[in-house]
Motif scaffolding. Structure first.
Motif, PDB file in Angstrom:
ATOM      1  N   GLU A 208       0.856  -1.180   0.000  1.00 58.51           N
ATOM      2  CA  GLU A 208       0.000   0.000   0.000  1.00 58.51           C
ATOM      3  C   GLU A 208       0.895   1.234   0.000  1.00 58.51           C
ATOM      4  OE1 GLU A 208      -3.920  -0.456   2.618  1.00 58.51           O
ATOM      5  OE2 GLU A 208      -2.147  -1.145   3.660  1.00 58.51           O
ATOM      6  N   GLY A 209       0.444   2.289  -0.675  1.00 55.93           N
ATOM      7  CA  GLY A 209       1.193   3.541  -0.669  1.00 55.93           C
ATOM      8  C   GLY A 209       0.520   4.545   0.253  1.00 55.93           C
ATOM      9  N   PHE A 210       1.329   5.248   1.037  1.00 53.66           N
ATOM     10  CA  PHE A 210       0.791   6.256   1.956  1.00 53.66           C
ATOM     11  C   PHE A 210       1.521   7.578   1.751  1.00 53.66           C
ATOM     12  CE2 PHE A 210      -0.165   2.283   4.092  1.00 53.66           C
ATOM     13  CZ  PHE A 210      -1.473   2.496   4.513  1.00 53.66           C
ATOM     14  N   ALA A 211       0.780   8.685   1.802  1.00 49.63           N
ATOM     15  CA  ALA A 211       1.409  10.002   1.707  1.00 49.63           C
ATOM     16  C   ALA A 211       1.089  10.787   2.966  1.00 49.63           C
ATOM     17  CB  ALA A 211       0.875  10.741   0.488  1.00 49.63           C
ATOM     18  N   SER A 212       1.957  11.749   3.274  1.00 47.22           N
ATOM     19  CA  SER A 212       1.780  12.528   4.496  1.00 47.22           C
ATOM     20  C   SER A 212       0.446  13.270   4.468  1.00 47.22           C
ATOM     21  CB  SER A 212       2.907  13.531   4.625  1.00 47.22           C
ATOM     22  OG  SER A 212       2.645  14.643   3.821  1.00 47.22           O
ATOM     23  N   GLY A 213      -0.218  13.275   5.601  1.00 50.53           N
ATOM     24  CA  GLY A 213      -1.446  14.049   5.734  1.00 50.53           C
ATOM     25  C   GLY A 213      -2.686  13.389   5.149  1.00 50.53           C
ATOM     26  N   ILE A 214      -2.530  12.276   4.446  1.00 50.38           N
ATOM     27  CA  ILE A 214      -3.674  11.565   3.901  1.00 50.38           C
ATOM     28  C   ILE A 214      -3.786  10.254   4.665  1.00 50.38           C
ATOM     29  CG2 ILE A 214      -4.682  10.500   1.838  1.00 50.38           C
ATOM     30  CD1 ILE A 214      -4.464  13.497   1.575  1.00 50.38           C
ATOM     31  N   GLY A 215      -4.864  10.121   5.431  1.00 51.31           N
ATOM     32  CA  GLY A 215      -4.995   8.956   6.298  1.00 51.31           C
ATOM     33  C   GLY A 215      -5.237   7.650   5.562  1.00 51.31           C
ATOM     34  N   LYS A 216      -5.651   7.736   4.302  1.00 50.42           N
ATOM     35  CA  LYS A 216      -6.005   6.533   3.538  1.00 50.42           C
ATOM     36  C   LYS A 216      -4.919   6.227   2.512  1.00 50.42           C
ATOM     37  CE  LYS A 216      -9.843   6.254   5.503  1.00 50.42           C
ATOM     38  NZ  LYS A 216     -10.126   5.220   6.400  1.00 50.42           N
ATOM     39  N   PRO A 217      -4.805   4.944   2.103  1.00 51.45           N
ATOM     40  CA  PRO A 217      -3.798   4.592   1.096  1.00 51.45           C
ATOM     41  C   PRO A 217      -4.050   5.290  -0.244  1.00 51.45           C
ATOM     42  CG  PRO A 217      -4.815   2.624   2.046  1.00 51.45           C
ATOM     43  CD  PRO A 217      -5.545   3.795   2.591  1.00 51.45           C
ATOM     44  N   ILE A 218      -2.975   5.623  -0.959  1.00 54.91           N
ATOM     45  CA  ILE A 218      -3.112   6.231  -2.284  1.00 54.91           C
ATOM     46  C   ILE A 218      -2.898   5.195  -3.392  1.00 54.91           C
ATOM     47  CG2 ILE A 218      -2.606   8.606  -1.633  1.00 54.91           C
ATOM     48  CD1 ILE A 218       0.290   8.161  -2.376  1.00 54.91           C
ATOM     49  N   LEU A 219      -2.358   4.062  -3.032  1.00 52.45           N
ATOM     50  CA  LEU A 219      -2.327   2.944  -3.977  1.00 52.45           C
ATOM     51  C   LEU A 219      -2.323   1.654  -3.168  1.00 52.45           C
ATOM     52  CD1 LEU A 219       0.673   1.343  -4.193  1.00 52.45           C
ATOM     53  CD2 LEU A 219       1.313   3.469  -5.291  1.00 52.45           C
TER      54      LEU A 219
END
Lengths: 334, 227
Positions: free
Chosen positions: A286-297
């Motif tokens: 799973e991909g995670f970015a700062s400030g976004i609580g949900k996975p981006i991929l």
């Protein structure tokens, strides 16, 4: 603006106006160009499928979240696809069997999943994904998926993201050999999934001596086996089971290939991760970015799914959540 | 997102921790203080809701206890402290890496004493229950095959049987004093409750070292406290 009463949208779907549509378009074309550079070819799958056919590829977690209705022309139950991967599996098994392997396919579609309406979460999700179908499970294929993910996110300018890799094959190998009831296995799984070390300890205490000391230590450690790739070494030192060790070795090879590409800094490992579709059999990520609580991929290996449609081959794949990426780009600090 | 007056730091070196307003705050403060993470200034000034420990890279905020899981789920806070009751009731997708052992209490089914003396919970088939926790209550009774009519209230649950709103209640008890005063007795245990450290999924993945450090420090403090 005066809006006529009664003109509204069903819960969980929305319109996308030009500003956002432009952003989404830019994200889509950047991702598709990365897929293309890696030799992936686009396919287009239909919006509707027979529930019976779709069900071959849907786990319990998804079955209850599908919008189904009766097709008036045939009286059969059809559904709006909640996931593209089972469709790709069907296409490969029924239409592309005579194509040479490996097959590299990608798609850019909408899926519909029922969510808890109280949270105002959307039901319609824009997905761009890629699937790599080969005769045998190869670490190179998994690595290429993750590398494409990293390349695309870098190209888009997503700041401070990580790709978190786990392995459900490893977890299943450990859990399946425990001499416990299915119920106990489920509870163990649930406590590991939320990294609840104290909860797991009391569950194991209640089960008692049927779980050996070494297995007990491994299970308890699973709640803390997250972070850098040294956790794979740690897990290897705890595992005697052949299947578990094979999974960890495969994972280590994948991480090694990503590091050879100079992208190791984007990777984290979590061996206690259970989330994702029921059809996954090996690596999940799973991909995670700062400030976004949900996975981006998110994605993973699914070596038995295409076989359910009648064609025995291995596969790995992933999809980007386009709207979450747009919000990551909008909210990225600095 | 960032309230005015807070210094902007890179996301990587600050952890935001959501704390629940009320009785748990004091116990949590003692636990955190033992690890060198000190937010006790928030105890002394009730109007102060945010405190930033710049050197430690920590930001603490005080919010309603029921809101903690939401802040953490959306990533507005990286970590939080929430009661198991709130977590079970809301069912959010969070990690729960540590049982802090504080705020211990039990959730029970209670009913008026005169009803309780001749009542057998094993014979219930249809009951009416007042509670602040409709989801937990429903799950508890459905699991036993009992049809339950739930009356959701926001406070003073123990009054419901006195006024004839429902025969029974599901509520938290610490000492049992409140139940006793209102002529109620416990008839069944629903669950044991303590406060948990909860963590946002993306925070654990993108800042694994910082999260692990906080979990390990607190874990040692919890063990020390138990001795």
């Amino acid at each position: 603006m005066i809006i006529q009463p009664g003109i509204s949208l069903p819960q969980g779907v929305r319109d996308i106006l030009p500003d956002e549509a432009r952003k989404i378009g830019a994200v889509e074309s950047a991702i598709l160009s990365v897929f293309e550079a890696h030799g992936f070819e686009k396919v287009i799958t239909p919006l509707l499928e027979y529930v019976d056919v779709l069900s071959l590829g849907m786990g319990e977690s998804l079955k209850d979240r599908v919008l189904k209705f009766i097709d008036p022309s045939t009286g059969k139950v059809v559904a709006i696809r909640p996931d593209i991967t089972p469709q790709i599996a069907r296409v490969v098994a029924t239409r592309m069997r005579d194509f040479p392997l490996p097959l590299k396919l990608c798609y850019n579609e909408n899926v519909l999943r029922y969510q808890e309406p109280r949270d105002g979460k959307s039901r319609e999700v824009l997905q761009i994904g890629a699937e790599y179908i080969s005769a045998k499970a190869e670490p190179q294929a998994d690595a290429e998926m993750i590398i494409m993910g990293i390349e695309a996110l870098k190209k888009l300018g997503v700041k401070s993201f990580k790709i978190d890799i786990g392995d459900v094959g490893f977890l299943r190998a450990i859990l399946n050999r425990l001499p416990v009831t299915e119920d106990a296995r489920r509870v163990i799984k649930e406590t590991i999934a939320i990294k609840d070390a104290s909860g797991l300890e009391s569950v194991l205490d209640a089960i008692g001596a049927s779980i050996g000391e070494r297995d007990r230590r491994l299970l308890l450690n699973l709640t803390t086996f997250y972070g850098e790739d040294e956790v794979i070494e740690k897990a290897l030192s705890f595992s005697d089971d052949g299947d578990a060790r094979a999974s960890l070795n495969h994972l280590q090879r994948v991480v090694g290939i990503i590091a050879e590409w100079g992208l190791g800094a984007f990777v984290t490992i979590d061996l206690g991760e259970f989330r994702g579709f029921d059809y996954y059999t090996g690596i999940i990520f799973e991909g995670f970015a700062s400030g976004i609580g949900k996975p981006i991929l998110s994605g993973g290996r699914y070596d038995t799914l295409i076989e359910r449609y009648g064609y025995g081959c291995a596969a790995t794949g992933f999809a980007f959540d386009v709207e979450n990426i747009v919000s990551a780009l909008d909210r990225a600090p600095g | 997102m960032t309230p005015q007056g807070l210094k902007k730091r890179t996301w990587e070196d600050t952890l935001t921790i959501a704390l629940p307003k009320g009785r748990i705050l004091k116990e949590a403060s003692a636990l955190f203080k033992a690890t060198g993470m000190d937010f006790s200034v928030l105890l002394h000034d009730e109007r102060k809701l945010i405190y930033e420990d710049v050197a430690g890279g920590l930001r603490f905020m005080v919010i309603r206890s029921q809101d903690v899981p939401t802040y953490v789920e959306y990533g507005a806070a990286d970590l939080g402290i929430a009661g198991k009751d709130v977590l079970m009731e809301q069912g959010k997708d969070l990690y729960e890496p540590l049982d802090l052992g504080i705020g211990a209490c039990r959730m029970v089914v209670a009913e008026p004493r005169e009803l309780g003396v001749r009542d057998n919970p094993g014979r219930w088939t249809h009951i009416r229950v007042a509670t602040k926790y409709p989801n937990i209550t429903l799950k508890h009774f459905i699991g036993k095959g009992i049809h339950v009519e739930i009356i959701k209230l926001y406070g003073s649950i123990e009054l419901a049987p006195l006024l004839g709103l429902s025969e029974r209640i599901v509520d938290l008890v610490q000492t049992g004093e409140t139940l006793k005063k209102n002529g109620l007795i416990e008839v069944e245990d629903v669950m044991r409750i303590t406060s948990r450290l909860v963590c946002n999924r993306a925070s654990l993945k993108t800042k694994p070292k910082r999260v692990k450090e906080v979990v390990e420090k607190l874990s040692r403090a919890v063990v020390a406290l138990r001795k």
